[in-house]
Design an enzyme around this catalytic site. Structure first.
Site, PDB file in Angstrom:
ATOM      1  N   ASN A 215       0.860  -1.191   0.000  1.00  0.00           N
ATOM      2  CA  ASN A 215       0.000   0.000   0.000  1.00  0.00           C
ATOM      3  C   ASN A 215       0.893   1.236   0.000  1.00  0.00           C
ATOM      4  O   ASN A 215       2.099   1.138   0.205  1.00  0.00           O
ATOM      5  CB  ASN A 215      -0.944  -0.044   1.212  1.00  0.00           C
ATOM      6  CG  ASN A 215      -0.177  -0.097   2.519  1.00  0.00           C
ATOM      7  OD1 ASN A 215       0.481   0.869   2.894  1.00  0.00           O
ATOM      8  ND2 ASN A 215      -0.221  -1.230   3.196  1.00  0.00           N
ATOM      9  N   PRO A 310      -1.119 -12.164   9.894  1.00  0.00           N
ATOM     10  CA  PRO A 310      -1.503 -12.038  11.302  1.00  0.00           C
ATOM     11  C   PRO A 310      -2.116 -10.670  11.600  1.00  0.00           C
ATOM     12  O   PRO A 310      -1.690  -9.663  11.045  1.00  0.00           O
ATOM     13  CB  PRO A 310      -0.175 -12.178  12.050  1.00  0.00           C
ATOM     14  CG  PRO A 310       0.866 -12.531  11.071  1.00  0.00           C
ATOM     15  CD  PRO A 310       0.316 -12.420   9.698  1.00  0.00           C
ATOM     16  N   ASP A 311      -3.124 -10.667  12.476  1.00  0.00           N
ATOM     17  CA  ASP A 311      -3.741  -9.415  12.930  1.00  0.00           C
ATOM     18  C   ASP A 311      -2.917  -8.929  14.125  1.00  0.00           C
ATOM     19  O   ASP A 311      -3.137  -9.338  15.271  1.00  0.00           O
ATOM     20  CB  ASP A 311      -5.200  -9.677  13.313  1.00  0.00           C
ATOM     21  CG  ASP A 311      -5.930  -8.382  13.633  1.00  0.00           C
ATOM     22  OD1 ASP A 311      -5.264  -7.384  13.979  1.00  0.00           O
ATOM     23  OD2 ASP A 311      -7.165  -8.377  13.537  1.00  0.00           O
ATOM     24  N   LYS A 343     -13.751  -1.104  15.645  1.00  0.00           N
ATOM     25  CA  LYS A 343     -12.412  -1.698  15.789  1.00  0.00           C
ATOM     26  C   LYS A 343     -11.875  -1.493  17.213  1.00  0.00           C
ATOM     27  O   LYS A 343     -11.264  -2.393  17.794  1.00  0.00           O
ATOM     28  CB  LYS A 343     -11.469  -1.052  14.755  1.00  0.00           C
ATOM     29  CG  LYS A 343     -10.070  -1.630  14.697  1.00  0.00           C
ATOM     30  CD  LYS A 343      -9.307  -1.107  13.474  1.00  0.00           C
ATOM     31  CE  LYS A 343      -7.825  -1.464  13.535  1.00  0.00           C
ATOM     32  NZ  LYS A 343      -7.063  -0.963  12.382  1.00  0.00           N
TER      33      LYS A 343
HETATM   34 MG   LIG Z   1      -5.656  -2.850   8.723  1.00  0.00          MG
END
Ligand SMILES: [Mg+2]
Ligand SMILES: Cc1cc2nc3c(=O)[nH]c(=O)nc-3n(C[C@H](O)[C@H](O)[C@H](O)COP(=O)(O)O)c2cc1C
Ligand SMILES: CC(C)(COP(=O)(O)O)[C@@H](O)C(=O)NCCC(=O)NCCS
Length: 402
Positions: A215, A310-311, A343
């Protein structure tokens, strides 16, 4: 980005070759709204002219000649000392350092320091042997024990004597940012003794040695958070993906490429951290398969099988102790509050910074940003458009105020 009440800076220039870089510092700060007056030592004038600095600062540049003039109703050093919100001395020579340690006052600059009470930022520059002299190091360490003195540098690299080593002055962008921070905090080091762990930049998930999912994050917001924390006295560790900047002196940087690498460093560094800020833009997915060799165009699959990475923030939230504070970032388009609130609660964060990446002058790459800060105490506060460094200070102000 300075505190609206604090904006008066005296730049004291010492007699070293690094003085040539001070023009850029003065010009940058003037353009960002700081009122700058410059004092040159006699030796400084051998390297750079008062005329240059007077023109850039839009004020007279002050020298020892002005100090001894008889046409003033008040002594110049008293006027300047009372006027200043902050004094920057750059380059700080071994000579001026020693004078400051002993309170010697034999020129306009050292008299102005003694005639003022404001914070003083010091940016030394010296040949390596000079910098590493026991007596110079002792002077440096001693001066920094005093609350009003803040130090930046030195870096290692090529010196003007062709030697490669310690003693390089901090670069203009770092000095200007430190000035901005001290004008914001009035020199308060409210994060002294704290360990701040920050993630920054985008991660890359490679398909083969040349292609990746990534990104546009440049890590500038994380860089600003690292600078702000450092300037408020913290020990800072910055785990960063792709970045378009140099590491500030004094920040411990850990470069990473993939989300998995970022995860392992963040988890390893977590136990020592007091504040953890996840400002990195982590790729949410990676290609399921990786080829060691570059794939030929015709070998590229029509559809790319993906799997989740992985988060990291969720894992840190599970591992963290109650005294540790974890702050996330949520880059969003459209409605930024609802997904950020969701979140914050779902991942059990202490706070979240909702970042509208579709607003002009905000989000990826640039030097400015805007956001809504939400925390688990229910605060929901708008941070209006400002520089990323200023936003970083707003975030620390908010974290420190509850
Ligand atoms: Mg994110
Ligand atoms: C070419 C040249 C370069 C110098 N560079 C430095 C330097 O980088 N750092 C330093 O501490 N002194 C340096 N000096 C020595 C200082 O100029 C000298 O100690 C002087 O007395 C400093 O005065 P001031 O502290 O009032 O500016 C240099 C001198 C010369 C001639
Ligand atoms: C002189 C300089 C500013 C040059 O920086 P640059 O290579 O970015 O142009 C940098 O090398 C530095 O800060 N050096 C420390 C002071 C120094 O070299 N003094 C002279 C040695 S006798």
């Amino acid at each position: 980005m300075q505190n609206p009440k604090l904006k008066r800076l005296i730049v004291g220039v010492g007699g070293g070759i690094a003085a040539y870089k001070i023009c850029e510092v003065v010009s940058t700060l003037f353009k960002s709204g700081v009122e700058v007056k410059v004092i040159l030592t006699n030796s400084a004038q051998k390297f750079i002219t008062p005329l240059t600095l007077a023109t850039l600062s839009r004020h007279p540049a002050y020298t020892d000649e002005a100090f001894w003039q008889s046409d003033r109703s008040r002594p110049l050093h008293i006027d300047l000392g009372e006027w200043a919100d902050l004094i920057l001395i750059a380059p700080l020579t071994a000579n001026t350092l020693a004078k400051l340690v002993y309170g010697l006052a034999d020129n306009l600059l050292t008299n102005t320091v003694l005639a003022s009470k404001c914070p003083v930022l010091l940016a030394p520059a010296m040949n390596t042997d000079m910098w590493e002299q026991t007596v110079v190091q002792r002077n440096w360490q001693q001066l920094l024990t005093e609350q009003r003195f803040h130090g930046i540098g030195t870096g290692s690299g090529l010196l003007a004597c062709d030697r490669v080593g310690a003693g390089r002055m901090a670069e203009p962008w770092e000095i200007a940012a430190y000035v901005q921070s001290l004008l914001h905090t009035a020199g308060q080091t409210d994060l002294a003794g704290k360990q701040v762990l920050i993630s920054a930049g985008g991660t890359r998930e490679y398909l083969d040695p040349v292609r990746f999912i990534g990104n546009p994050s440049t890590g500038k917001m994380g860089l600003a958070l690292a600078q702000a924390a450092l300037h408020r006295g913290a020990n800072v560790t910055l785990v960063h993906g792709s970045a378009s900047w140099d590491i500030p002196l004094g920040v411990k940087a850990i470069p990473v490429v993939s989300a998995e690498e970022m995860r392992s460093h963040m988890v390893r560094c977590l136990p020592n951290a007091d504040v953890i800020i996840m400002s990195a833009a982590v790729a949410d997915v990676k290609p399921r398969d990786y080829s060691q060799e570059k794939l030929a165009k015709k070998e590229l699959p029509e559809a790319l099988p993906l799997e989740p990475v992985p988060d990291i923030v969720a894992e840190l939230a599970q591992l963290k102790q109650p005294h540790q504070r974890l702050i996330g970032f949520a880059a969003q388009t459209g409605d930024i509050v609802k997904p950020a609130l969701e979140k914050l609660n779902r991942k059990n964060l202490d706070a979240i910074v909702a970042n509208p990446i579709d607003e002009p002058g905000s989000g990826f790459g640039g030097d400015s940003n805007q956001a809504i800060f939400l925390d688990k105490q229910g605060r929901q506060l708008e941070i209006p458009p400002c520089s990323k460094l200023q936003m970083a200070h707003h975030i620390f102000d908010l974290l420190q105020s509850n």
